[in-house]
Design a protein around this motif. Sequence first.
Motif, PDB file in Angstrom:
ATOM      1  N   VAL A   1       1.526   6.886  -6.853  1.00  0.00           N
ATOM      2  CA  VAL A   1       0.400   7.722  -7.270  1.00  0.00           C
ATOM      3  C   VAL A   1       0.546   9.155  -6.771  1.00  0.00           C
ATOM      4  O   VAL A   1       0.045  10.099  -7.397  1.00  0.00           O
ATOM      5  CB  VAL A   1      -0.923   7.107  -6.768  1.00  0.00           C
ATOM      6  CG1 VAL A   1      -2.118   7.995  -7.117  1.00  0.00           C
ATOM      7  CG2 VAL A   1      -1.112   5.721  -7.363  1.00  0.00           C
ATOM      8  N   PHE A   2       1.258   9.343  -5.670  1.00  0.00           N
ATOM      9  CA  PHE A   2       1.320  10.653  -5.017  1.00  0.00           C
ATOM     10  C   PHE A   2       1.848  11.764  -5.920  1.00  0.00           C
ATOM     11  O   PHE A   2       1.302  12.884  -5.897  1.00  0.00           O
ATOM     12  CB  PHE A   2       2.165  10.567  -3.745  1.00  0.00           C
ATOM     13  CG  PHE A   2       2.357  11.893  -3.068  1.00  0.00           C
ATOM     14  CD1 PHE A   2       1.317  12.475  -2.359  1.00  0.00           C
ATOM     15  CD2 PHE A   2       3.579  12.565  -3.154  1.00  0.00           C
ATOM     16  CE1 PHE A   2       1.483  13.702  -1.737  1.00  0.00           C
ATOM     17  CE2 PHE A   2       3.742  13.788  -2.538  1.00  0.00           C
ATOM     18  CZ  PHE A   2       2.703  14.354  -1.831  1.00  0.00           C
TER      19      PHE A   2
ATOM     20  N   GLY B   1       0.813  -1.213   0.000  1.00  0.00           N
ATOM     21  CA  GLY B   1       0.000   0.000   0.000  1.00  0.00           C
ATOM     22  C   GLY B   1       0.847   1.264   0.000  1.00  0.00           C
ATOM     23  O   GLY B   1       0.546   2.227  -0.710  1.00  0.00           O
ATOM     24  N   ILE B   2       1.933   1.270   0.810  1.00  0.00           N
ATOM     25  CA  ILE B   2       2.824   2.439   0.851  1.00  0.00           C
ATOM     26  C   ILE B   2       3.502   2.639  -0.493  1.00  0.00           C
ATOM     27  O   ILE B   2       3.620   3.765  -0.999  1.00  0.00           O
ATOM     28  CB  ILE B   2       3.865   2.269   1.979  1.00  0.00           C
ATOM     29  CG1 ILE B   2       3.166   2.286   3.352  1.00  0.00           C
ATOM     30  CG2 ILE B   2       4.917   3.365   1.909  1.00  0.00           C
ATOM     31  CD1 ILE B   2       4.098   2.005   4.505  1.00  0.00           C
TER      32      ILE B   2
ATOM     33  N   PHE C   1       1.043   4.070  -2.931  1.00  0.00           N
ATOM     34  CA  PHE C   1       0.795   5.485  -2.651  1.00  0.00           C
ATOM     35  C   PHE C   1       1.946   6.354  -3.146  1.00  0.00           C
ATOM     36  O   PHE C   1       1.718   7.440  -3.702  1.00  0.00           O
ATOM     37  CB  PHE C   1       0.606   5.689  -1.151  1.00  0.00           C
ATOM     38  CG  PHE C   1       0.455   7.131  -0.750  1.00  0.00           C
ATOM     39  CD1 PHE C   1      -0.734   7.803  -0.971  1.00  0.00           C
ATOM     40  CD2 PHE C   1       1.510   7.809  -0.158  1.00  0.00           C
ATOM     41  CE1 PHE C   1      -0.868   9.139  -0.613  1.00  0.00           C
ATOM     42  CE2 PHE C   1       1.379   9.138   0.208  1.00  0.00           C
ATOM     43  CZ  PHE C   1       0.186   9.799  -0.019  1.00  0.00           C
TER      44      PHE C   1
END
Length: 305
Positions: free
Chosen positions: A34-35, A27-28, A31
């Motif tokens: 995508v961030f 998940g990290i 992210f």
Amino acid sequence: MILAKKKQRDFHQLSTPWNVVFNLFAGIFAFLCVFPFLFVVIISLTDEGTLAREGYRLIPSEWSFEAYKYVFQTGDTLLRSYGVTIFVTVVGTIISLLFIAFYSYAISRKSFKYRNFFSFFAFFTMLFNGGLVPTYIVVTQLLGLKDTIWSLILPLAVNAFYIMILRTFYSTSVPDAIIESGKIDGAGEFGTFIRLVLPLSLPGLATIALFSTLGYWNDWFNALLYIDNPNLVPLQSMLMRIETNLQFILQNSQNSSLGLEALRNMPQDTSRMAMVVLATGPIIFAYPFFQRYFIQGLTVGAVKE
């Protein structure tokens, strides 16, 4: 026997704490991927004055759509450029897939007499090319594609690197026994390719399709060389022209009071971010259509029970 199967099943299963750790790590990582794009979207929606005072912030104190209003001041030109880019991307990807798929399949078959010659013919173009001037002469004078939509499609239709990738995929993932079975049933080369080889090649074709789609969508150089008609300007080239006009105004803003007034009312950094969003946003939504085939490609050759 039952105990051995149970131990094997327990060996392949992760414990709950490790499962949480791996999911958290995934998940990290997702992210972090995508961030950057989300941050670009936030900056494009930030007021230009607020951005100058506060810098880049995740939650700006004042939001604004002035950057998008500035880009959309071109009116129908932007929508027309989107239409040209979408048409070039869709038609170009289909034509590119047809050329590359047939060429790669032919040179991947050991029964093809001239496979070494055509393999070298494609590989040679990866090492040497005719150069910009001969290419321009061929496209504009020999083929007569100047100021036509085909000048944005045909120069990118065949890529030798993609041919080598797909040839390797055919050689390793399509067994000769399947092709022989098609010949035994009376199918010709074209029928064998369409009915037997093509369904097995979807992961490889999806990979090449994504590469071709990105190439056509991001292409601006061919438009710079071959397109003078404003109705045929693709999206990337049009955004570059907007950026060039913006740079021209900024460089000449000190020469007149009118330039200073235009500079004060013009979104600078936020308009650049808005162009990035407009240029990359649509192509991001195309990725989910290829994701399933990418997963299949990763599992090709895996051991199955």
